[in-house]
Scaffold this motif. Structure first.
Motif, mmCIF file in Angstrom:
data_model
loop_
_atom_site.group_PDB
_atom_site.id
_atom_site.type_symbol
_atom_site.label_atom_id
_atom_site.label_comp_id
_atom_site.label_asym_id
_atom_site.label_seq_id
_atom_site.Cartn_x
_atom_site.Cartn_y
_atom_site.Cartn_z
ATOM 1 N N LEU A 1 -1.807 12.992 -8.151
ATOM 2 C CA LEU A 1 -2.344 13.656 -6.971
ATOM 3 C C LEU A 1 -2.529 15.160 -7.158
ATOM 4 O O LEU A 1 -3.532 15.726 -6.710
ATOM 5 C CB LEU A 1 -1.415 13.410 -5.774
ATOM 6 N N LEU A 2 -1.589 15.812 -7.819
ATOM 7 C CA LEU A 2 -1.618 17.271 -7.933
ATOM 8 C C LEU A 2 -2.232 17.739 -9.253
ATOM 9 O O LEU A 2 -3.028 18.670 -9.263
ATOM 10 C CB LEU A 2 -0.200 17.835 -7.786
ATOM 11 N N LEU B 1 0.810 -1.225 0.000
ATOM 12 C CA LEU B 1 0.000 0.000 0.000
ATOM 13 C C LEU B 1 0.843 1.275 0.000
ATOM 14 O O LEU B 1 0.299 2.372 0.132
ATOM 15 C CB LEU B 1 -0.934 0.008 1.212
ATOM 16 N N LYS B 2 2.146 1.148 -0.162
ATOM 17 C CA LYS B 2 3.017 2.324 -0.188
ATOM 18 C C LYS B 2 2.566 3.404 -1.178
ATOM 19 O O LYS B 2 2.637 4.595 -0.860
ATOM 20 C CB LYS B 2 4.455 1.905 -0.503
ATOM 21 N N PRO B 3 2.116 3.060 -2.394
ATOM 22 C CA PRO B 3 1.692 4.117 -3.323
ATOM 23 C C PRO B 3 0.563 4.984 -2.775
ATOM 24 O O PRO B 3 0.445 6.158 -3.158
ATOM 25 C CB PRO B 3 1.235 3.343 -4.562
ATOM 26 N N LEU B 4 -0.270 4.422 -1.897
ATOM 27 C CA LEU B 4 -1.317 5.234 -1.275
ATOM 28 C C LEU B 4 -0.782 5.984 -0.065
ATOM 29 O O LEU B 4 -1.053 7.177 0.117
ATOM 30 C CB LEU B 4 -2.490 4.350 -0.846
ATOM 31 N N LEU B 5 -0.004 5.314 0.748
ATOM 32 C CA LEU B 5 0.528 5.941 1.961
ATOM 33 C C LEU B 5 1.454 7.110 1.644
ATOM 34 O O LEU B 5 1.544 8.078 2.409
ATOM 35 C CB LEU B 5 1.265 4.897 2.802
ATOM 36 N N ASP B 6 2.150 7.033 0.504
ATOM 37 C CA ASP B 6 3.056 8.123 0.107
ATOM 38 C C ASP B 6 2.323 9.419 -0.225
ATOM 39 O O ASP B 6 2.958 10.490 -0.281
ATOM 40 C CB ASP B 6 3.872 7.700 -1.120
ATOM 41 N N ARG C 1 -7.900 14.720 5.118
ATOM 42 C CA ARG C 1 -7.993 14.699 3.670
ATOM 43 C C ARG C 1 -7.599 13.349 3.059
ATOM 44 O O ARG C 1 -7.729 13.155 1.850
ATOM 45 C CB ARG C 1 -7.073 15.769 3.064
ATOM 46 N N LEU C 2 -7.087 12.441 3.881
ATOM 47 C CA LEU C 2 -6.554 11.189 3.351
ATOM 48 C C LEU C 2 -7.566 10.383 2.526
ATOM 49 O O LEU C 2 -7.190 9.851 1.466
ATOM 50 C CB LEU C 2 -6.002 10.328 4.488
ATOM 51 N N PRO C 3 -8.831 10.246 2.953
ATOM 52 C CA PRO C 3 -9.761 9.468 2.129
ATOM 53 C C PRO C 3 -9.875 9.993 0.697
ATOM 54 O O PRO C 3 -9.901 9.206 -0.255
ATOM 55 C CB PRO C 3 -11.097 9.605 2.880
ATOM 56 N N SER C 4 -9.923 11.306 0.530
ATOM 57 C CA SER C 4 -10.019 11.866 -0.821
ATOM 58 C C SER C 4 -8.706 11.715 -1.576
ATOM 59 O O SER C 4 -8.690 11.516 -2.797
ATOM 60 C CB SER C 4 -10.411 13.346 -0.761
ATOM 61 N N LEU C 5 -7.567 11.774 -0.864
ATOM 62 C CA LEU C 5 -6.266 11.610 -1.512
ATOM 63 C C LEU C 5 -6.073 10.178 -2.004
ATOM 64 O O LEU C 5 -5.491 9.954 -3.063
ATOM 65 C CB LEU C 5 -5.140 11.978 -0.544
ATOM 66 N N TYR C 6 -6.557 9.225 -1.230
ATOM 67 C CA TYR C 6 -6.364 7.820 -1.577
ATOM 68 C C TYR C 6 -7.227 7.367 -2.751
ATOM 69 O O TYR C 6 -6.944 6.347 -3.374
ATOM 70 C CB TYR C 6 -6.675 6.929 -0.369
ATOM 71 N N ARG C 7 -8.280 8.111 -3.060
ATOM 72 C CA ARG C 7 -9.226 7.658 -4.083
ATOM 73 C C ARG C 7 -8.704 7.792 -5.510
ATOM 74 O O ARG C 7 -9.142 7.052 -6.400
ATOM 75 C CB ARG C 7 -10.550 8.427 -3.956
ATOM 76 N N HIS C 8 -7.790 8.703 -5.779
ATOM 77 C CA HIS C 8 -7.356 8.971 -7.144
ATOM 78 C C HIS C 8 -6.604 7.774 -7.732
ATOM 79 O O HIS C 8 -5.553 7.389 -7.228
ATOM 80 C CB HIS C 8 -6.453 10.208 -7.194
ATOM 81 N N ASP C 9 -7.136 7.187 -8.787
ATOM 82 C CA ASP C 9 -6.455 6.108 -9.520
ATOM 83 C C ASP C 9 -5.926 5.014 -8.603
ATOM 84 O O ASP C 9 -4.827 4.484 -8.806
ATOM 85 C CB ASP C 9 -5.296 6.675 -10.350
ATOM 86 N N VAL C 10 -6.713 4.647 -7.601
ATOM 87 C CA VAL C 10 -6.235 3.678 -6.617
ATOM 88 C C VAL C 10 -5.945 2.317 -7.251
ATOM 89 O O VAL C 10 -4.929 1.674 -6.930
ATOM 90 C CB VAL C 10 -7.243 3.545 -5.455
ATOM 91 N N LEU C 11 -6.793 1.857 -8.168
ATOM 92 C CA LEU C 11 -6.602 0.536 -8.767
ATOM 93 C C LEU C 11 -5.330 0.478 -9.596
ATOM 94 O O LEU C 11 -4.553 -0.488 -9.508
ATOM 95 C CB LEU C 11 -7.811 0.176 -9.638
ATOM 96 N N ALA C 12 -5.080 1.511 -10.373
ATOM 97 C CA ALA C 12 -3.884 1.533 -11.215
ATOM 98 C C ALA C 12 -2.614 1.521 -10.379
ATOM 99 O O ALA C 12 -1.652 0.803 -10.688
ATOM 100 C CB ALA C 12 -3.910 2.759 -12.129
ATOM 101 N N TRP C 13 -2.609 2.286 -9.291
ATOM 102 C CA TRP C 13 -1.400 2.400 -8.485
ATOM 103 C C TRP C 13 -1.137 1.164 -7.641
ATOM 104 O O TRP C 13 -0.014 0.958 -7.172
ATOM 105 C CB TRP C 13 -1.468 3.639 -7.606
ATOM 106 N N LEU C 14 -2.151 0.349 -7.415
ATOM 107 C CA LEU C 14 -1.952 -0.868 -6.635
ATOM 108 C C LEU C 14 -1.815 -2.102 -7.511
ATOM 109 O O LEU C 14 -1.709 -3.217 -6.995
ATOM 110 C CB LEU C 14 -3.110 -1.056 -5.644
ATOM 111 N N THR C 15 -1.818 -1.907 -8.834
ATOM 112 C CA THR C 15 -1.661 -3.050 -9.741
ATOM 113 C C THR C 15 -0.460 -2.827 -10.664
ATOM 114 O O THR C 15 0.669 -3.019 -10.255
ATOM 115 C CB THR C 15 -2.950 -3.283 -10.545
ATOM 116 N N PHE C 16 -0.699 -2.398 -11.889
ATOM 117 C CA PHE C 16 0.380 -2.347 -12.865
ATOM 118 C C PHE C 16 1.382 -1.218 -12.611
ATOM 119 O O PHE C 16 2.505 -1.265 -13.113
ATOM 120 C CB PHE C 16 -0.184 -2.253 -14.296
ATOM 121 N N ARG C 17 1.030 -0.206 -11.824
ATOM 122 C CA ARG C 17 1.993 0.853 -11.495
ATOM 123 C C ARG C 17 2.719 0.597 -10.178
ATOM 124 O O ARG C 17 3.622 1.346 -9.812
ATOM 125 C CB ARG C 17 1.292 2.212 -11.397
#
Length: 224
Positions: free
Chosen positions: A125-126, A66-71, A95-111
């Protein structure tokens, strides 16, 4: 983006100068950066450890995955403090729930295994870019800075590993010579205290290094 509020000297920097700047900023903002990464990571680590006491390695593996989300927490704080917005841990934590939502599937799979993850994350994120727009922006950013972004990931990984080895080695050195222990067997015994201690130390070392990685990648991004 109001450049008049920027808290650093706005000038062209080489990729390695940008990494140095990231280290300086991460040290200056250490406490909120550490807490915004550590608190959700600890909640996950503690909860999973309690649910799977016989498989304590699962908690560490899940936090690592889960590092890509925690970062995103440290990245968010750094992006605001760079322009003198006095955001602290609690404001960012809400703000973490809204930050974690962006492209969550992509960042936890092929990225997930991308070695340029910290450098690429600001686009999600930005800038909140997707599809062709993101691909075009990435190709521009990676022309000069992509290689350094790879090395940033490799260096942070090795620092984390060296810290873990250092802590474990220190503990081994503190054991009196008259006590004979089979350390390899201790590490393989899932329910043994040594296995639990190793996972806790590995988790803590990961948390110590974690704030530097996204902030250095962010500084590389703003310097590109």
């Amino acid at each position: 983006m109001d450049l008049s509020k920027i808290c650093i000297n706005a000038r062209t920097r080489s990729p390695w100068e940008a990494i140095d700047l990231g280290i300086v900023l991460a040290r200056a903002w250490w406490l909120p950066l550490f807490l915004i990464w550590f608190v959700p990571a600890f909640i996950i680590f503690f909860s999973v450890s309690a649910m799977f006491p016989d498989y304590n390695w699962v908690a560490y593996l899940l936090v690592w995955w889960l590092k890509p989300l925690l970062d995103r927490g440290p990245l968010y704080i750094a992006s605001r403090r760079l322009f003198n917005e006095p955001i602290g841990f609690w404001a960012a934590f809400t703000r973490l729930p809204s930050l974690y939502r962006h492209d969550v599937l992509a960042w936890l799979t092929f990225r997930r295994f991308s070695l340029t993850r910290s450098f690429d994350m600001p686009l999600t994120l930005l800038e909140q870019l997707r599809g062709k727009a993101r691909g075009s922006r990435l190709s521009v950013l990676h022309r000069q800075y992509g290689g350094v972004a790879y090395w940033l990931s490799i260096i942070c990984l090795h620092i984390e590993m060296f810290l873990i080895i250092g802590v474990v080695s220190f503990i081994v050195l503190m054991v009196p010579e008259n006590i004979e222990l089979d350390y390899w067997q201790l590490m393989l015994t899932k329910q043994d205290a040594a296995s639990w201690l190793y996972n806790v130390f590995a988790f803590l070392m990961m948390c110590l290094v974690a704030p530097f990685y996204p902030v250095c990648g962010f500084c590389l991004y703003i310097s590109s």
